[in-house]
Scaffold this active site. Structure first.
Site, short mmCIF file in Angstrom:
data_model
loop_
_atom_site.label_atom_id
_atom_site.label_comp_id
_atom_site.label_asym_id
_atom_site.label_seq_id
_atom_site.Cartn_x
_atom_site.Cartn_y
_atom_site.Cartn_z
N ASN A 189 34.40 -15.22 -70.84
CA ASN A 189 35.27 -16.21 -71.48
C ASN A 189 36.15 -16.98 -70.49
OD1 ASN A 189 37.22 -17.19 -73.76
ND2 ASN A 189 38.50 -16.05 -72.32
N LYS A 216 29.94 -26.21 -67.52
CA LYS A 216 29.58 -25.68 -68.84
C LYS A 216 28.11 -25.95 -69.18
CE LYS A 216 33.57 -23.85 -69.91
NZ LYS A 216 33.71 -22.40 -69.99
N ILE A 261 39.40 -26.37 -79.94
CA ILE A 261 40.00 -25.15 -80.51
C ILE A 261 41.50 -25.20 -80.19
CG2 ILE A 261 39.94 -22.62 -80.52
CD1 ILE A 261 37.25 -23.95 -81.40
N ALA A 298 29.97 -30.24 -66.07
CA ALA A 298 28.84 -29.77 -65.24
C ALA A 298 28.81 -28.24 -65.22
CB ALA A 298 28.96 -30.32 -63.82
N TYR A 323 34.14 -29.90 -65.12
CA TYR A 323 34.14 -28.95 -66.25
C TYR A 323 32.83 -29.05 -67.04
CZ TYR A 323 35.92 -26.61 -70.48
OH TYR A 323 36.11 -25.78 -71.56
N SER A 348 30.68 -25.01 -73.72
CA SER A 348 31.54 -25.98 -74.42
C SER A 348 30.66 -27.11 -74.91
CB SER A 348 32.58 -26.53 -73.44
OG SER A 348 33.19 -27.69 -73.98
#
Ligand code: NAI
Length: 247
Positions: free
Chosen positions: A90, A159, A188, A157, A155, A142
């Site tokens: 996570n 994910k 979220i 790339a 970010y 994501s």
């Protein structure tokens, strides 16, 4: 869902989605190892809260982007608990900027935690899960890893790469009884999204068919399903949890 007797490691578990995952896995009976890079000073509070659900809980401080630290953490889990059944990758960070302005450091930091950190933990648990002939790995991707997002080249790339890593892990380990899936959350309600300007958040909500941001519990419930035997025939899958945003 029954997770009694299962040992779960949750990276980045000190706050946000990771913390909700720890609580929800515990509610379903799993013993929890909370990992984070943050200092363990106040961890005794949430360890107590988790233990109050009738399971064991431990905190291990480790920077999962460092190969040796990730390995040391997983080795310590198996040494003290005897096994590792569930790994939830996570931990994740953002260092947003437009491509033209993105520094080498911003690029490297995000790839290093989100992608290399996920790989490090998968590599470290693999030999134990293979030996046990069982285990479930859940990776946090994501929706921006699927659709991209202006200002998040590093970010998105990382994910997207987590999705490739998930599918490869699923293929490599399926024959050994180990499953690996990814979750792709939309927006979220956490510290990460609370930092967004209010006006932008309202615009986003207008674009989400279900009309609101998701909760950390929404994500945690999906993790529990993927971690449990109820999802026995699912591997290499990416499940969006985004209120229909990218339906
Ligand atoms: P957060 O920033 O609230 O929590 C992330 C946790 O990871 C923090 O406790 C942090 O200390 C820890 N962490 C950071 N680097 C670490 C490292 N090197 N080693 C160990 N722990 C480390 O983030 P949030 O919002 O709870 O997100 C959790 C995951 O969900 C992340 O992977 C994020 O990319 C992903 N996600 C979040 C979305 C959202 O809307 N909040 C949407 C889509 C994905």
């Amino acid at each position: 869902m029954h997770l009694k007797g299962k040992i779960a490691v949750v990276t980045g578990g000190a706050r946000g989605i990771g913390n909700a995952i720890c609580h929800t896995l515990a509610e379903h009976g799993a013993d929890i190892i909370i990992n984070d890079v943050a200092d363990a000073d106040d961890s005794s509070i949430f360890i107590k809260e988790i233990e109050n659900k009738g399971v064991k809980a431990h905190y291990i401080k480790a920077d999962i982007s460092k190969t040796a630290e990730a390995k040391r953490m997983i080795d310590a889990v198996v040494e003290s608990m005897g096994q590792v059944d569930i790994l939830v990758n996570n931990a994740g960070i953002t260092r947003d900027n437009l491509i033209m302005r993105m520094s080498e450091e911003q690029w490297d930091q995000v790839i290093s935690v989100n992608l290399k950190g996920t790989f490090n933990c998968i590599q470290a648990v693999s030999r134990y899960m293979i030996r046990q002939r069982g285990g479930s790995i859940v990776n946090m991707s994501s929706v921006v890893g699927i659709a991209g997002n202006a200002g998040q080249a590093n970010y998105s790339a990382s994910k997207a790469a987590v999705i490739g890593l998930t599918k490869t892990t699923a293929r490599e380990l399926a024959g050994k009884g180990v499953r690996c899936n990814a979750i792709a959350p939309g927006f979220i309600d956490t510290d990460m999204t609370r930092r967004l300007p209010d006006e932008y958040k309202e615009k986003l909500k207008d674009m989400i068919p279900l009309g609101t941001f998701g909760t950390v519990e929404d994500v945690a419930n999906l993790v529990v399903f993927l971690a449990s035997d109820e999802s026995n025939y699912i591997t290499g899958e990416v499940i969006k949890i985004d209120g229909g945003l990218f339906a």
